[in-house]
Design a protein around this motif. Structure first.
Motif, PDB file in Angstrom:
ATOM      1  N   PHE B  36       0.877  -1.158   0.000  1.00 28.95           N
ATOM      2  CA  PHE B  36       0.000   0.000   0.000  1.00 28.95           C
ATOM      3  C   PHE B  36       0.920   1.214   0.000  1.00 28.95           C
ATOM      4  O   PHE B  36       1.624   1.472   0.977  1.00 28.95           O
ATOM      5  CB  PHE B  36      -0.834  -0.046   1.285  1.00 28.95           C
ATOM      6  N   ILE B  37       0.944   1.918  -1.121  1.00 27.72           N
ATOM      7  CA  ILE B  37       1.914   2.983  -1.283  1.00 27.72           C
ATOM      8  C   ILE B  37       1.192   4.307  -1.496  1.00 27.72           C
ATOM      9  O   ILE B  37       0.145   4.340  -2.156  1.00 27.72           O
ATOM     10  CB  ILE B  37       2.812   2.720  -2.520  1.00 27.72           C
ATOM     11  N   GLU B 198      10.794  -1.371  -1.257  1.00 27.09           N
ATOM     12  CA  GLU B 198       9.978  -2.414  -0.636  1.00 27.09           C
ATOM     13  C   GLU B 198       8.792  -2.781  -1.514  1.00 27.09           C
ATOM     14  O   GLU B 198       8.287  -3.894  -1.471  1.00 27.09           O
ATOM     15  CB  GLU B 198       9.487  -1.951   0.745  1.00 27.09           C
ATOM     16  N   ALA B 199       8.349  -1.802  -2.304  1.00 25.86           N
ATOM     17  CA  ALA B 199       7.219  -2.063  -3.186  1.00 25.86           C
ATOM     18  C   ALA B 199       7.545  -3.205  -4.149  1.00 25.86           C
ATOM     19  O   ALA B 199       6.685  -3.995  -4.512  1.00 25.86           O
ATOM     20  CB  ALA B 199       6.869  -0.797  -3.965  1.00 25.86           C
ATOM     21  N   GLU B 200       8.833  -3.305  -4.518  1.00 25.19           N
ATOM     22  CA  GLU B 200       9.236  -4.347  -5.459  1.00 25.19           C
ATOM     23  C   GLU B 200       9.046  -5.741  -4.872  1.00 25.19           C
ATOM     24  O   GLU B 200       8.976  -6.718  -5.598  1.00 25.19           O
ATOM     25  CB  GLU B 200      10.716  -4.173  -5.837  1.00 25.19           C
ATOM     26  N   PRO B 292      11.199   2.472 -16.748  1.00 30.06           N
ATOM     27  CA  PRO B 292      10.905   3.378 -15.630  1.00 30.06           C
ATOM     28  C   PRO B 292      11.048   2.631 -14.307  1.00 30.06           C
ATOM     29  O   PRO B 292      10.681   1.465 -14.201  1.00 30.06           O
ATOM     30  CB  PRO B 292       9.466   3.806 -15.877  1.00 30.06           C
ATOM     31  N   SER B 293      11.584   3.306 -13.308  1.00 26.13           N
ATOM     32  CA  SER B 293      11.599   2.715 -11.974  1.00 26.13           C
ATOM     33  C   SER B 293      10.202   2.908 -11.384  1.00 26.13           C
ATOM     34  O   SER B 293       9.413   3.708 -11.878  1.00 26.13           O
ATOM     35  CB  SER B 293      12.633   3.412 -11.093  1.00 26.13           C
ATOM     36  N   LEU B 294       9.918   2.180 -10.331  1.00 24.23           N
ATOM     37  CA  LEU B 294       8.615   2.352  -9.692  1.00 24.23           C
ATOM     38  C   LEU B 294       8.451   3.788  -9.190  1.00 24.23           C
ATOM     39  O   LEU B 294       7.363   4.344  -9.201  1.00 24.23           O
ATOM     40  CB  LEU B 294       8.470   1.382  -8.521  1.00 24.23           C
ATOM     41  N   GLU B 295       9.594   4.362  -8.798  1.00 24.24           N
ATOM     42  CA  GLU B 295       9.537   5.731  -8.316  1.00 24.24           C
ATOM     43  C   GLU B 295       9.027   6.670  -9.412  1.00 24.24           C
ATOM     44  O   GLU B 295       8.194   7.534  -9.165  1.00 24.24           O
ATOM     45  CB  GLU B 295      10.922   6.163  -7.846  1.00 24.24           C
ATOM     46  N   ASP B 296       9.530   6.457 -10.659  1.00 24.45           N
ATOM     47  CA  ASP B 296       9.039   7.258 -11.793  1.00 24.45           C
ATOM     48  C   ASP B 296       7.528   7.117 -11.904  1.00 24.45           C
ATOM     49  O   ASP B 296       6.808   8.097 -12.089  1.00 24.45           O
ATOM     50  CB  ASP B 296       9.661   6.768 -13.115  1.00 24.45           C
ATOM     51  N   LEU B 301       2.103   9.212 -11.458  1.00 20.76           N
ATOM     52  CA  LEU B 301       0.685   8.959 -11.165  1.00 20.76           C
ATOM     53  C   LEU B 301       0.174   9.881 -10.064  1.00 20.76           C
ATOM     54  O   LEU B 301      -0.942  10.388 -10.136  1.00 20.76           O
ATOM     55  CB  LEU B 301       0.486   7.496 -10.773  1.00 20.76           C
ATOM     56  N   VAL B 302       1.012  10.113  -9.060  1.00 21.58           N
ATOM     57  CA  VAL B 302       0.570  10.955  -7.947  1.00 21.58           C
ATOM     58  C   VAL B 302       0.367  12.381  -8.433  1.00 21.58           C
ATOM     59  O   VAL B 302      -0.647  13.014  -8.132  1.00 21.58           O
ATOM     60  CB  VAL B 302       1.570  10.907  -6.769  1.00 21.58           C
ATOM     61  N   SER B 303       1.306  12.890  -9.240  1.00 24.25           N
ATOM     62  CA  SER B 303       1.143  14.276  -9.670  1.00 24.25           C
ATOM     63  C   SER B 303      -0.062  14.386 -10.603  1.00 24.25           C
ATOM     64  O   SER B 303      -0.819  15.340 -10.530  1.00 24.25           O
ATOM     65  CB  SER B 303       2.418  14.794 -10.343  1.00 24.25           C
ATOM     66  N   ARG B 304      -0.267  13.364 -11.452  1.00 21.03           N
ATOM     67  CA  ARG B 304      -1.429  13.398 -12.344  1.00 21.03           C
ATOM     68  C   ARG B 304      -2.734  13.378 -11.546  1.00 21.03           C
ATOM     69  O   ARG B 304      -3.640  14.157 -11.794  1.00 21.03           O
ATOM     70  CB  ARG B 304      -1.412  12.198 -13.280  1.00 21.03           C
ATOM     71  N   SER B 305      -2.791  12.484 -10.548  1.00 13.66           N
ATOM     72  CA  SER B 305      -4.052  12.382  -9.799  1.00 13.66           C
ATOM     73  C   SER B 305      -4.265  13.625  -8.952  1.00 13.66           C
ATOM     74  O   SER B 305      -5.401  14.042  -8.715  1.00 13.66           O
ATOM     75  CB  SER B 305      -4.061  11.125  -8.919  1.00 13.66           C
TER      76      SER B 305
END
Lengths: 376, 311
Positions: B36-37, B198-200, B292-296, B301-305
């Protein structure tokens, strides 16, 4: 259910035992407060500073002065030479009472007229002033009857004018009207109340702050199991408090213990349950220990003032008198004073005991309902 | 349906006028590890607390281990383990006493308590230190012991709310090994974290922002599809001017500076990139497509949302 309660109790007792300062914090301040209250809390007024002015300079006036000096109640700080000097003494706080015997005092007395005597009292402390004024009246009355007896020797057969009723007081339960006997039982109740309410409130809020409460809330524990586990240790501590302070009051301060220890135990148990309920309720209203501290201060002080600990409830305005009815401390003070000083039992004390039991049930029920294992 | 361990539908939590969790749908299969990120205040803890029955949902519903969290919170509690953000152990009790306490709360059968405590102590690596007070343990040990306490009653579902925050990397790695061990015993785990690496380790990732579920999928899926374009790395001189210039190019979804290079997310052909920059006075190297890394993905996604939320 038994298992969960068992582990709750085990945990609480272990935590109490690990806390090296707990015993110190629980007992030492209590003992100090009893001793301070025992010695300092008194309404007795002795050695009242007195400024005297005798403008009559007669045998009669000197006799009155000697009555004042011999009474032991007053401490003559100034033999003033003018009315001005007496007023200055009172203004400066050197004297609480000023007595001025005006010229013509003895002559008026001898001729059976009203003799002029002026008394000035510093009313800043109304209690002291009233009591000092009472002493003045006593002394003057004593002087008057003395003067009357010498004027009309006994056996003359004539009726003594002026004095027709002679009252003699014999207070029950506390013949010397020792303030300590009134205060120490009050201190026992008040200190146990303060300690149990704050201990309980802080204990729950601390678990909330540390985060362990959240962990307990996600477990299948029932609210009443948690609350019982939290309160039983504090109930025992409260009983120890009452026992300790009562012992000290009886052995050290010589407060009598006329009644039954079992009646006191019953009253104290009911009272502690109500106090625990109050502490728990405060804890459900606070998120942090600071909030609990503020709430505790906000509630405990009025509860003490409105308990009859020092100020008589009968003299309070009707609204406040009504408020004292939901104050567990008020009922316990009735019980403990009655048990210690009067020696009466449940046949007299049942209304107070019933009120304590009812308050305990209401407060505990409210806190169980408020502690509904939800963070909302 | 028997394979679903956690099912949330339209789950919503309002605090006054603030919507902490907004119409969240989430479905977790048995034995799955879901990460859950999301940024702080995104609603991760609130969601987990609703799933634990600690907070009542304002709307929507959720089932955990087959029980409705609002109607039957006690049954839910008996079937879950929970670790909150703080280490919720009693510092003034020993390792053993903490385990005995939580084992008793969950009524672990008396005949089994010793064996399970032994297992938890072994899992935390605290053999021989059973009588040490918990407050003297370092963060990593405390955290593994807290996990041990949370699983003494063998819950089929485990909620871990930022269990690894403030713990050193080596201890975090060990902790994740434990999580996968549990998952291999078909324990379902929802774990919130703000560590990207950790998400990985998760089977699937649920990205949440401003109370809404932004994306959900395996790390690979998110990397491949969530961005909606291809990511290129670009070396050039005037980084600031390049970002401004690329912002005006229709094919560019996003351009951002990554240390001394640019990451440019583009839809369609990359051919026009260099000429576009050249005509605007920026000399750039050859764009290199990168994974892309997960960070990318999260930053995107966060900035878009967030932008979508504001309009």
């Amino acid at each position: 259910m038994i298992r969960r309660l068992q582990v709750m109790l085990m945990k609480e007792l272990l935590e109490l035992r690990r806390d090296r300062w707990a015993m110190f914090r629980l007992i030492v301040p209590l003992l100090i407060q009893v001793i301070v209250f025992g010695y300092a809390a008194t309404f007795t007024v002795n050695n009242v500073s007195l400024s005297l002015l005798d403008l009559d300079r007669s045998q009669g006036s000197r006799e009155l002065v000697s009555h004042f000096v011999a009474s032991g109640r007053f401490d003559v700080v100034d033999r003033a030479t003018s009315q001005h000097a007496v007023e200055a003494d009172i203004d400066a706080g050197r004297a609480v009472v000023g007595v001025i015997i005006h010229a013509g005092f003895a002559r008026a007395l001898d001729s059976g007229k009203t003799a002029p005597l002026q008394v000035l009292v510093d009313g800043t402390n109304s209690n002291t002033a009233l009591i000092a004024l009472g002493y003045v009246n006593q002394i003057v009355a004593g002087f008057q009857s003395h003067a009357a007896q010498s004027a009309w020797p006994a056996g003359a057969g004539a009726a003594v004018p002026g004095l027709t009723v002679s009252m003699s007081e014999r207070p029950w339960y506390n013949q010397d009207l020792a303030d300590r006997w009134f205060f120490i039982p009050g201190v026992i109740g008040t200190l146990a109340f303060m300690q149990v309410v704050s201990l309980t409130a802080f204990a729950v809020v601390r678990e909330r702050e540390v985060g362990t409460l959240e962990q307990i809330m996600v477990s299948p524990i029932r609210p009443y199991e948690f609350i019982l586990g939290k309160t039983v240790p504090f109930f025992l501590i409260g009983l120890v408090d009452v026992a300790l302070v009562t012992t000290l009051g009886v052995l050290w301060f010589g407060v009598p213990f006329v009644g039954s220890i079992w009646v006191l135990l019953l009253g104290a148990s009911l009272f502690l349950i109500a106090a625990l309920g109050m502490g728990l309720l405060l804890s459900t209203l606070s998120r942090t220990q600071q909030q609990a501290f503020a709430l505790n201060f906000f509630f405990v002080n009025p509860f003490m003032t409105l308990s009859g600990f020092a100020f008589p409830i009968s003299a309070m305005p009707a609204v406040l008198q009504w408020f004292t009815r939901i104050n567990p401390l008020r009922y316990f003070l009735v019980v403990i004073r009655a048990v210690l000083l009067k020696g009466v039992g449940p046949e007299v004390l049942w209304p107070s005991m019933l009120a304590l039991a009812a308050l305990g049930v209401v407060l505990l029920t409210l806190s169980v309902l408020r502690f509904n294992k939800s963070l909302d | 349906m028997m394979d679903i361990a956690v099912q949330a539908t339209g789950l919503t939590k309002r605090f006054g006028s603030f919507v902490a969790v907004d119409n969240l749908d989430l479905s977790i299969a048995k034995g799955e590890v879901v990460g859950f990120i999301g940024p702080n205040g995104a609603g991760k803890s609130t969601t987990i607390r609703m799933l634990c029955g600690l907070l009542k949902p304002s709307a929507g519903r959720a089932e955990v281990a087959g029980f409705d969290v609002a109607r039957d919170p006690e049954a839910v509690r008996a079937h879950i383990g929970y670790m909150s953000q703080k280490f919720s152990l009693y510092g003034d009790l020993s390792v053993r006493e903490n385990l005995l306490f939580f084992g008793g709360l969950y009524q672990v059968p008396r005949g089994e308590i010793e064996a399970r405590m032994h297992m938890a102590i072994g899992m935390a690596g605290l053999e021989g230190r059973e009588d040490v007070l918990v407050q003297t343990l370092a963060g990593g040990w405390k955290q593994r012991l807290a996990l041990g306490c949370a699983i003494l009653h063998r819950p089929p579902v485990l909620f871990l709310d930022e269990p690894t925050s403030g713990v050193e990397p080596e201890a975090r790695r060990k902790f994740w090994e434990l999580i996968h061990q549990l998952a291999s015993q078909s324990v379902t785990i929802l774990v919130s974290t703000h560590y990207m690496e950790e998400a990985e380790y998760c089977n699937r990732i649920a990205l949440i922002n401003a109370g809404q579920l932004v994306a959900i999928g395996s790390p690979g899926e998110l990397r491949r599809h969530a961005l909606g374009g291809t990511l290129y790395e670009l070396s050039c001189e005037a980084l600031g001017a390049a970002v401004t210039a690329l912002g005006q190019m229709p094919e560019v979804i996003d351009a951002a500076i990554f240390s001394d290079k640019l990451h440019v997310l583009m839809r369609g052909s990359v051919e026009a990139l260099q000429p576009w920059l050249a005509t605007r006075g920026v000399t750039a190297g050859q764009p290199v497509p990168i994974a892309p890394s997960l960070e990318d993905v999260f930053v995107q996604l966060v900035s878009r949302s967030s932008v979508a939320g504001q309009t």
